[in-house]
Design a protein around this motif. Structure first.
Motif, PDB file in Angstrom:
ATOM      1  N   SER A  48       0.853  -1.177   0.000  1.00  0.00           N
ATOM      2  CA  SER A  48       0.000   0.000   0.000  1.00  0.00           C
ATOM      3  C   SER A  48       0.884   1.220   0.000  1.00  0.00           C
ATOM      4  CB  SER A  48      -0.908  -0.005   1.228  1.00  0.00           C
ATOM      5  OG  SER A  48      -0.138   0.184   2.384  1.00  0.00           O
ATOM      6  N   PRO A  50       0.915   5.453   0.062  1.00  0.00           N
ATOM      7  CA  PRO A  50       0.085   6.606   0.355  1.00  0.00           C
ATOM      8  C   PRO A  50       0.127   7.617  -0.777  1.00  0.00           C
ATOM      9  CG  PRO A  50       2.178   6.809   1.470  1.00  0.00           C
ATOM     10  CD  PRO A  50       2.206   5.489   0.759  1.00  0.00           C
ATOM     11  N   GLY A  54      -5.647  11.303   2.180  1.00  0.00           N
ATOM     12  CA  GLY A  54      -6.255  10.072   2.628  1.00  0.00           C
ATOM     13  C   GLY A  54      -6.372   9.000   1.556  1.00  0.00           C
ATOM     14  N   VAL A  56      -5.031   6.048  -0.674  1.00  0.00           N
ATOM     15  CA  VAL A  56      -3.955   5.066  -0.649  1.00  0.00           C
ATOM     16  C   VAL A  56      -4.064   4.240  -1.916  1.00  0.00           C
ATOM     17  CG1 VAL A  56      -3.049   3.038   0.540  1.00  0.00           C
ATOM     18  CG2 VAL A  56      -3.939   4.962   1.851  1.00  0.00           C
TER      19      VAL A  56
ATOM     20  N   GLU B 121      -2.256   7.776  11.176  1.00  0.00           N
ATOM     21  CA  GLU B 121      -3.295   7.558  10.167  1.00  0.00           C
ATOM     22  C   GLU B 121      -2.895   6.413   9.247  1.00  0.00           C
ATOM     23  OE1 GLU B 121      -4.603  11.311   8.405  1.00  0.00           O
ATOM     24  OE2 GLU B 121      -3.467  12.334   9.972  1.00  0.00           O
ATOM     25  N   ASP B 122      -3.886   5.672   8.788  1.00  0.00           N
ATOM     26  CA  ASP B 122      -3.621   4.503   7.944  1.00  0.00           C
ATOM     27  C   ASP B 122      -2.830   4.849   6.695  1.00  0.00           C
ATOM     28  OD1 ASP B 122      -4.306   2.170   9.075  1.00  0.00           O
ATOM     29  OD2 ASP B 122      -6.423   2.246   8.507  1.00  0.00           O
ATOM     30  N   GLN B 123      -3.129   6.025   6.132  1.00  0.00           N
ATOM     31  CA  GLN B 123      -2.468   6.387   4.876  1.00  0.00           C
ATOM     32  C   GLN B 123      -0.964   6.612   5.039  1.00  0.00           C
ATOM     33  OE1 GLN B 123      -5.131   9.371   5.437  1.00  0.00           O
ATOM     34  NE2 GLN B 123      -3.809  11.072   4.944  1.00  0.00           N
ATOM     35  N   MET B 124      -0.496   6.700   6.298  1.00  0.00           N
ATOM     36  CA  MET B 124       0.942   6.904   6.518  1.00  0.00           C
ATOM     37  C   MET B 124       1.709   5.586   6.530  1.00  0.00           C
ATOM     38  SD  MET B 124       0.489   9.509   9.693  1.00  0.00           S
ATOM     39  CE  MET B 124       2.217   9.882   9.964  1.00  0.00           C
ATOM     40  N   TRP B 302       7.439   8.533  -1.998  1.00  0.00           N
ATOM     41  CA  TRP B 302       7.133   8.884  -0.624  1.00  0.00           C
ATOM     42  C   TRP B 302       8.422   8.811   0.179  1.00  0.00           C
ATOM     43  CZ3 TRP B 302       8.643   5.061   2.588  1.00  0.00           C
ATOM     44  CH2 TRP B 302       8.664   3.754   2.075  1.00  0.00           C
ATOM     45  N   ILE B 341       1.619  13.929   4.094  1.00  0.00           N
ATOM     46  CA  ILE B 341       0.613  12.896   3.880  1.00  0.00           C
ATOM     47  C   ILE B 341      -0.537  13.034   4.875  1.00  0.00           C
ATOM     48  CG2 ILE B 341       0.225  10.409   4.054  1.00  0.00           C
ATOM     49  CD1 ILE B 341       3.017  10.044   2.866  1.00  0.00           C
ATOM     50  N   ARG B 342      -0.213  13.532   6.061  1.00  0.00           N
ATOM     51  CA  ARG B 342      -1.254  13.642   7.107  1.00  0.00           C
ATOM     52  C   ARG B 342      -2.471  14.417   6.608  1.00  0.00           C
ATOM     53  NH1 ARG B 342      -1.128  12.288  12.205  1.00  0.00           N
ATOM     54  NH2 ARG B 342       0.810  11.620  13.202  1.00  0.00           N
ATOM     55  N   SER B 343      -3.656  14.051   7.144  1.00  0.00           N
ATOM     56  CA  SER B 343      -4.881  14.638   6.598  1.00  0.00           C
ATOM     57  C   SER B 343      -5.073  16.085   7.034  1.00  0.00           C
ATOM     58  CB  SER B 343      -6.091  13.776   6.980  1.00  0.00           C
ATOM     59  OG  SER B 343      -6.064  13.556   8.369  1.00  0.00           O
TER      60      SER B 343
END
Lengths: 349, 415, 278
Positions: A48, A50, A54, A56, B121-124, B302, B341-343
């Motif tokens: 996954s 990023p 938000g 992904v 956060e999950d996206q991180m 990233w 990346i953080r929201s």
């Protein structure tokens, strides 16, 4: 001197060299004749990644993944490969083809040109080519310039002498990475030197644009950087020129050139040998200007090749093989010196 | 030197002296010991390094080594019996080798333990299968930077394809305002290969077959990509093969070139009068594509932190220090530094071109161990074509041979 | 005494020295000049001679980046390396100049080959070993490594200097009842100052300028100035950081300039002392 005394005197120095140079060298040989790799198996893995806000992105790929041992660490396989790494580093197997191919060129000149082109396409040989060019072009130049400077500075007044020694030391004492950059900036697009050339009414000249000019700039840097070294040793040695023969020569009516040629130069012969020897070795390891002037396309060196293989390709075994070839090259280069030293040694016994 | 400059200098230095001590109280970590971190050296990482060092005190020491030579050092440290570094900053390309050699500590437990404390956060989270291997904080992509004023003056529309870039370069070739129309980092072999990979992936090509690891360097897509680089070189400074990213960036800032491909996070520096002479004149657009409406020729990256299995410190403490640096507050206080990346990050006009590039389908830089071998093999060999000493086919064949040798050494390719 | 040269030769000599003076100084003069500039002026095209000046780069490096920490590290490492290197180098150099056995020859040959080892390669062996032993990033480790790497050069150079001292000198001392050690310490070392000054200068420079080894063996705050500087110079994204690096480079150069200037008399005297002693 007695053998025992000799041992006692050299012991600390020898121990330091054995532990920190010889042992690592053995390690390098060991690395060069082995090949290691992490045992992997192809696995389907979903990664996954990023994006932002938000989002992904998921991706499923087939990727080689490590096989883990009982301790949770990857299993690393070591294998003895003999001279495989060395042969590949020197591209020996390819050389036969190269010669065969180059023969088709017909004429001898064509053959040499074709051979040169093919060989310099191989990493190691092209790096060696420029390393040798650099070494053998800079050596005579720094000897001549260094001696000329030493003779010149030797004649000026005491006060001016201090200033000259000081200024001359600069290119040598300033950290090579820094001085390489300082020189590099002068030659960049719109740098001081191209700007000066343009200001004099000539066309814009691109120093870093072709192999010939970039190599010339690097060699010029090398001369600029190493001349002070030759100067210092010559200058120190000039102070020990025996005065009696000089005075006798003056009384005999010898002119400046003759005094230099027949009295001063013979006295400087041993130090010339030392300068040559040390400079040849240093030049052979040329690194900073290649790193800074950047263009591996146009000029590479054996030390930079090793560094690059290690740092960017992360291939310890190949780097070790390059390093051994480098050392072999040095030994070949030093053979005349070795023979000479050996003769001196025998004569002295 | 004027008084004003001195005042400005002192004013700029003062907050930096006081901010850390004010924030010092904010770092609360449990545990004792040393935390050594190694990372690349650029602005955002420097900022995060300072944040980590805020955690020093009461039995905790934090030392962050910022170095551009971080890659070999990290690889060697993580492969040793005990790594003196307890964490490292990595990106897509550098994590793959570390992960493929099984050196990274899965962070799942630590993430669960501290998820609420640090609002993770999950996206991180960078996952390889089930394992969380890294915590990421920013993304970046290369895209087009161009001179708005010159494009307007010469009536050029913002190019979206490489053909349009070349056409624009043709028009700008005679422009008296700039010395050369185009700039890109060709001088450093890693960066040159990166330019090429962007074009190759944008053209629908691939570096290797993922199953066999065989190189696919000599495809029509690859040759077209390389020939495009060659065509662009015609419009660059003859010194371009010696100019790295920093040199190209300065070319654009000094008004020497009219367009360039640069990293998106550098956009704000174009409007910094302290280093740029073209303030307000630079426009940002997605990376060009091969066909109109196609995928922009770029890759997105990233950056994040990893912890090795063989660390000699405490993973729990290390993780807390990292997460303190990657907190919501860091992003809030430094919103404009990069594309976080953080929201809670608020997008700015400087990051729009990055997001557009990505949204138009630019792929992430390939996270396979083969990619990094292919990358260096390509960087080593394609310059021969660009400088005109070899054909595109020959240069790519040389690169394929170099890649094969490296892949064989790494045990990825069996022959 | 010095014989006179013809006016043409003298003019040529002055011209040559003047040209060298400019060439040797120019890159540094330019670097010094741009270190006081904002990035926009430092790399302007075409280059400008007069621009606004700022101390910002220096303030940043010294205040915010605490460059003095690296300075302290450099002093410790440099002084210790020079002292140890000269001590053990003099012993070995002297022995090699006087010993006539084949062993001395082989030792010199080995030293030559050792000197040829690219430092990068030695590093690949050092790093894992030092990690395992837990002696990574310590002053002692760096000092010992620098001393060892410098030994081949030091002993070759000092041997050359010792060879220029007639063996009759120590033999006479030994006839007078000195031991070999006594002769070395009381008779030889006092006339060796020119050589020691020169060799010391080179030892100092090696330790002061070493980049690869210091940057790889030391952790962040333990780095020497030169190693710390590499970080600014190598990273090419931020022109601002590059300017800080240039200020750092000038800061690194200044102490050497001061040092060489302060010890100019000793260096020149050291280098010329042979004339009066010989």
């Amino acid at each position: 001197m007695k053998r025992r005394t000799f041992f006692a005197f050299v012991a600390p120095s020898v121990v330091s060299m054995v532990v920190l140079i010889a042992l690592p060298l053995v390690g390098v040989i060991y690395l060069a004749v082995h090949q290691s790799r992490v045992q992997t198996e192809l696995t389907e893995v979903t990664t996954s990644v990023p994006l932002f806000g938000g989002i992904v992105r998921e991706e499923t790929r087939i990727v080689p993944q490590p096989v883990l041992g009982e301790d949770g660490r990857a299993i690393v396989l070591w294998e003895f490969v003999g001279t495989d790494n060395l042969r590949r580093a020197a591209e020996i197997d390819g050389l036969g083809d190269v010669i065969e191919k180059s023969r088709e060129a017909g004429s001898i000149r064509g053959f040499i040109a074709a051979l040169h082109r093919e060989i310099t396409d191989a990493d190691f040989w092209s790096a060696l080519e420029f390393t040798l060019i650099y070494t053998f072009v800079t050596t005579p130049l720094i000897l001549i310039l260094g001696l000329a400077l030493a003779l010149g500075v030797d004649r000026v007044s005491k006060r001016a002498r201090g200033t000259m020694v000081f200024v001359t030391l600069l290119p040598m004492i300033v950290t090579p990475v820094v001085s390489s950059l300082a020189v590099y900036w002068m030659f960049l697009d719109g740098g001081v030197i191209p700007a000066a050339i343009s200001a004099l009414g000539f066309d814009t000249f691109y120093f870093l644009g072709s192999q010939g000019t970039i190599r010339t700039v690097i060699v010029a840097y090398g001369v600029w950087f190493a001349t002070p070294f030759a100067f210092i040793l010559y200058f120190a040695a000039l102070q020990t020129v025996p005065q009696d023969p000089l005075e006798a020569a003056i009384i005999d009516g010898a002119n400046a050139w003759q005094r230099l040629r027949y009295v001063v130069l013979p006295h400087l012969a041993p130090i010339t040998a030392v300068i040559t020897l040390i400079h040849v070795m240093d030049a052979y390891r040329v690194f900073e200007p290649i790193l800074v002037f950047g263009s591996r396309v146009f000029a590479n060196s054996v030390q930079y090749l090793t560094y690059y293989t290690l740092a960017f390709e992360d291939n310890i075994h190949k780097a070790a093989a390059y390093a051994l070839l480098t050392v072999a090259g040095v030994v070949v280069l030093l053979v005349p010196v070795l023979i000479r030293t050996y003769r001196d040694q025998r004569a002295g016994q | 030197m004027t008084k004003r400059v001195l005042v400005a200098a002192v004013a700029a230095a003062l907050p930096a002296l006081f901010v850390p001590s004010a924030a010092l109280a904010a770092c609360e970590v449990e545990g004792q010991g040393e935390v050594n971190v190694i990372s690349n050296f650029f602005e955002t990482l420097e900022l995060l390094g300072q944040k980590m060092e805020e955690c020093e005190g009461d039995g905790v020491t934090v030392d962050v080594k910022l170095t551009t030579e971080h890659r070999p050092e990290t690889e060697q440290a993580f492969a040793a019996g005990a790594s003196p570094f307890d964490a490292a900053a990595v990106a897509n390309s550098s994590i793959t080798m570390l992960q493929a050699e099984g050196q990274l500590l899965p962070l799942n437990d630590l993430v669960e333990k501290y998820r609420d404390t640090y609002n993770i956060e999950d996206q991180m989270l960078i996952r390889f299968g089930e394992d969380i291997m890294a915590v990421a904080f920013m993304v970046n992509a290369q895209h087009l930077f161009y001179r708005k004023d010159l494009f307007e003056k010469y009536g050029i529309a913002v190019p979206t394809t490489w053909d349009e870039v070349l056409a624009a370069a043709e028009v700008l070739e005679g422009a008296e305002e700039v010395a050369h129309p185009y700039g890109a980092a060709f001088g450093n072999s890693w960066e040159l290969a990166n330019e090429y990979v962007n074009l190759l992936l944008g053209n629908g090509g691939d570096l290797f077959d993922p199953v066999t690891s065989e190189p696919t360097f000599e495809t029509p897509e690859a040759i077209a990509a390389l020939e495009t680089l060659g065509a662009l070189f015609e419009h660059m400074s003859p010194n371009a093969m010696s100019m790295d990213f920093g040199d190209v960036k300065r070319q654009l800032q000094q008004g020497d070139v009219a367009m360039a491909i640069l990293w998106g996070d550098q956009a704000p520096t174009m409007d910094d009068a302290g280093e740029s002479t073209v303030v307000g004149q630079i426009g940002f657009a997605p990376a060009p594509a091969f066909e109109a409406g196609g995928v922009p020729s770029s890759t997105f990256w990233w950056d994040g932190y990893v912890i090795p299995k063989n660390l000699d410190g405490d993973p729990d403490l290390t993780f807390q220090v990292i997460m303190h640096a990657l907190s919501d507050a860091t992003v809030e206080e430094n919103n404009d530094t990069t594309l976080w990346i953080r929201s809670n990050y608020e997008p700015t006009s400087y990051t729009e071109a990055i997001t557009e590039t990505v949204m138009q389908g630019t792929p992430p830089y390939p996270m396979n161990p083969q990619a990094s071998l292919a990358h260096s093999a390509i960087g080593e060999n394609i310059a021969d074509f660009i400088t005109g000493s070899e054909s595109a086919e020959q240069a790519l064949a040389d690169a394929a041979a170099a890649y094969r040798a490296a892949a064989r050494d790494a045990g990825l390719l069996n022959e | 005494m010095k014989a006179r040269l013809s006016p043409t030769a003298r003019a040529l000599s002055s011209l040559g020295l003047g040209a060298w003076f400019v060439v040797a100084l120019l890159p540094f003069a330019w670097m010094f000049l741009i270190s006081f500039r904002q990035p926009v002026d430092a790399f302007s095209t075409p280059p400008k001679l007069f621009t606004p000046m700022t101390f910002q780069n220096f303030i940043h490096v010294w205040v915010e980046d605490a460059f003095w920490v690296y300075g302290l590290n450099t002093i410790i490492v440099t002084v210790a390396t020079m002292a140890v290197s000269l001590t053990i180098g003099c012993l070995a150099g002297y022995a090699l100049a006087r010993y006539r056995g084949a062993l001395g020859f082989w030792l010199l040959i080995a030293a030559l080959v050792f000197r040829a080892m690219p430092h990068v390669v030695l590093l690949t062996a050092y790093r894992p070993a030092f990690f395992e032993l837990g002696i990574w990033s310590r002053y002692e480790t760096l000092i010992v490594v620098l001393v060892a790497i410098n030994q081949p050069f030091t002993i070759w150079m000092l041997r050359a200097f010792f060879m220029s001292i007639p063996p009759e000198l120590d033999e006479a001392a030994m006839v007078d009842g000195c031991s070999r050690w006594g002769a070395f310490r009381r008779v030889i070392i006092p006339v060796m100052w020119p050589g020691i000054v020169t060799a010391g200068l080179f030892s100092f420079l090696l330790a002061y300028n070493d980049f690869i080894i210091s940057s790889q063996l030391m952790n962040g705050d333990m780095a020497t100035m030169t190693a710390a500087l590499g970080n600014y110079m190598g990273q090419n994204q931020s022109v601002e950081r590059l300017m800080h690096g240039i200020a750092g480079a000038v800061s690194i150069t200044l102490p050497i300039i001061v040092l060489v200037y302060a010890f100019q008399k000793q260096i020149v005297a050291g280098m010329t002392a042979g004339a009066t002693k010989g």
